[in-house]
Design a protein around this motif. Sequence first.
Motif, PDB file in Angstrom:
ATOM      1  N   PHE A   1       0.835  -1.197   0.000  1.00  0.00           N
ATOM      2  CA  PHE A   1       0.000   0.000   0.000  1.00  0.00           C
ATOM      3  C   PHE A   1       0.873   1.252   0.000  1.00  0.00           C
ATOM      4  N   ALA A   2       1.924   1.261   0.808  1.00  0.00           N
ATOM      5  CA  ALA A   2       2.816   2.421   0.903  1.00  0.00           C
ATOM      6  C   ALA A   2       3.532   2.694  -0.419  1.00  0.00           C
ATOM      7  N   SER A   3       3.815   1.649  -1.178  1.00  0.00           N
ATOM      8  CA  SER A   3       4.542   1.833  -2.442  1.00  0.00           C
ATOM      9  C   SER A   3       3.627   1.831  -3.665  1.00  0.00           C
ATOM     10  N   MET A   4       2.319   1.858  -3.445  1.00  0.00           N
ATOM     11  CA  MET A   4       1.366   1.789  -4.550  1.00  0.00           C
ATOM     12  C   MET A   4       1.381   3.075  -5.375  1.00  0.00           C
ATOM     13  N   ASP A   5       1.316   2.907  -6.667  1.00  0.00           N
ATOM     14  CA  ASP A   5       1.236   4.037  -7.589  1.00  0.00           C
ATOM     15  C   ASP A   5      -0.088   4.758  -7.364  1.00  0.00           C
ATOM     16  N   PRO A   6      -0.074   6.098  -7.217  1.00  0.00           N
ATOM     17  CA  PRO A   6      -1.331   6.835  -6.978  1.00  0.00           C
ATOM     18  C   PRO A   6      -2.378   6.630  -8.077  1.00  0.00           C
ATOM     19  N   GLY A   7      -1.977   6.211  -9.253  1.00  0.00           N
ATOM     20  CA  GLY A   7      -2.932   5.963 -10.333  1.00  0.00           C
ATOM     21  C   GLY A   7      -3.517   4.565 -10.323  1.00  0.00           C
TER      22      GLY A   7
ATOM     23  N   ARG B   1      -6.795   0.309  -7.552  1.00  0.00           N
ATOM     24  CA  ARG B   1      -7.086  -0.309  -6.256  1.00  0.00           C
ATOM     25  C   ARG B   1      -6.805   0.626  -5.085  1.00  0.00           C
ATOM     26  N   GLU B   2      -6.188   1.773  -5.342  1.00  0.00           N
ATOM     27  CA  GLU B   2      -5.745   2.643  -4.249  1.00  0.00           C
ATOM     28  C   GLU B   2      -6.900   3.061  -3.329  1.00  0.00           C
ATOM     29  N   ALA B   3      -8.013   3.500  -3.889  1.00  0.00           N
ATOM     30  CA  ALA B   3      -9.145   3.934  -3.057  1.00  0.00           C
ATOM     31  C   ALA B   3      -9.663   2.785  -2.199  1.00  0.00           C
ATOM     32  N   TYR B   4      -9.702   1.585  -2.769  1.00  0.00           N
ATOM     33  CA  TYR B   4     -10.175   0.424  -2.018  1.00  0.00           C
ATOM     34  C   TYR B   4      -9.183   0.030  -0.925  1.00  0.00           C
TER      35      TYR B   4
END
Length: 194
Positions: free
Chosen positions: A163-169, A172-175
């Motif tokens: 989650f910490a390294s997830m691309d803002p685009g 799945r980020e919102a979920y």
Amino acid sequence: MAGFRRTPRGVSARFTADQAGILRNLVAQVAELVGGPGSAQTPPAGGPEPGEAADSGLPADFAAILATDGPPPPPEDPVLARLLPDGYGDDPEAAGEFRRYTEPGLRSGKVAAAQTVLATLPATGGRVRLSAGDAEAWLRSLNDVRLALGVVLGITEDYEREFASMDPGDPREAYMHVYDFLTFLQETLVRALR
């Protein structure tokens, strides 16, 4: 959000309308997945208690077992398979028999916990005050929602680093934020109950 905290009369938390809406939606979806259409509705006042059949007087779980010819097959849906796991992974026959006697109760218990959340969390948000019994139901329901969302998102034990390294685009980020919120709620509720 400060999460749950202990009060003299149980545990309490405050939810915004958006938080309440998201949580109610997810809880209702899991209840409908586990119990079928309409199972996310809170039972009417004076109606049968969760787990009791209205027509026969027998517990619904027992009536369901008597009505089946054999053990139900394991769920094909991966979310349901996570919520209703096999009791014996290496013995399909024993797993089927175990499922026959435990699945109806497991399903009705999950639906009853979801109904408690829906009955105690106002759709518009606000303060929620829970008795010890309601708090236990909330814990079970939050866990079910987290498990279901975790399957859909492919979450592993290492999700915090991912989650910490997830691309803002990443779609799945919102979920992942919702999953993190559910984790926070569950942790604060456990701490408040100690």
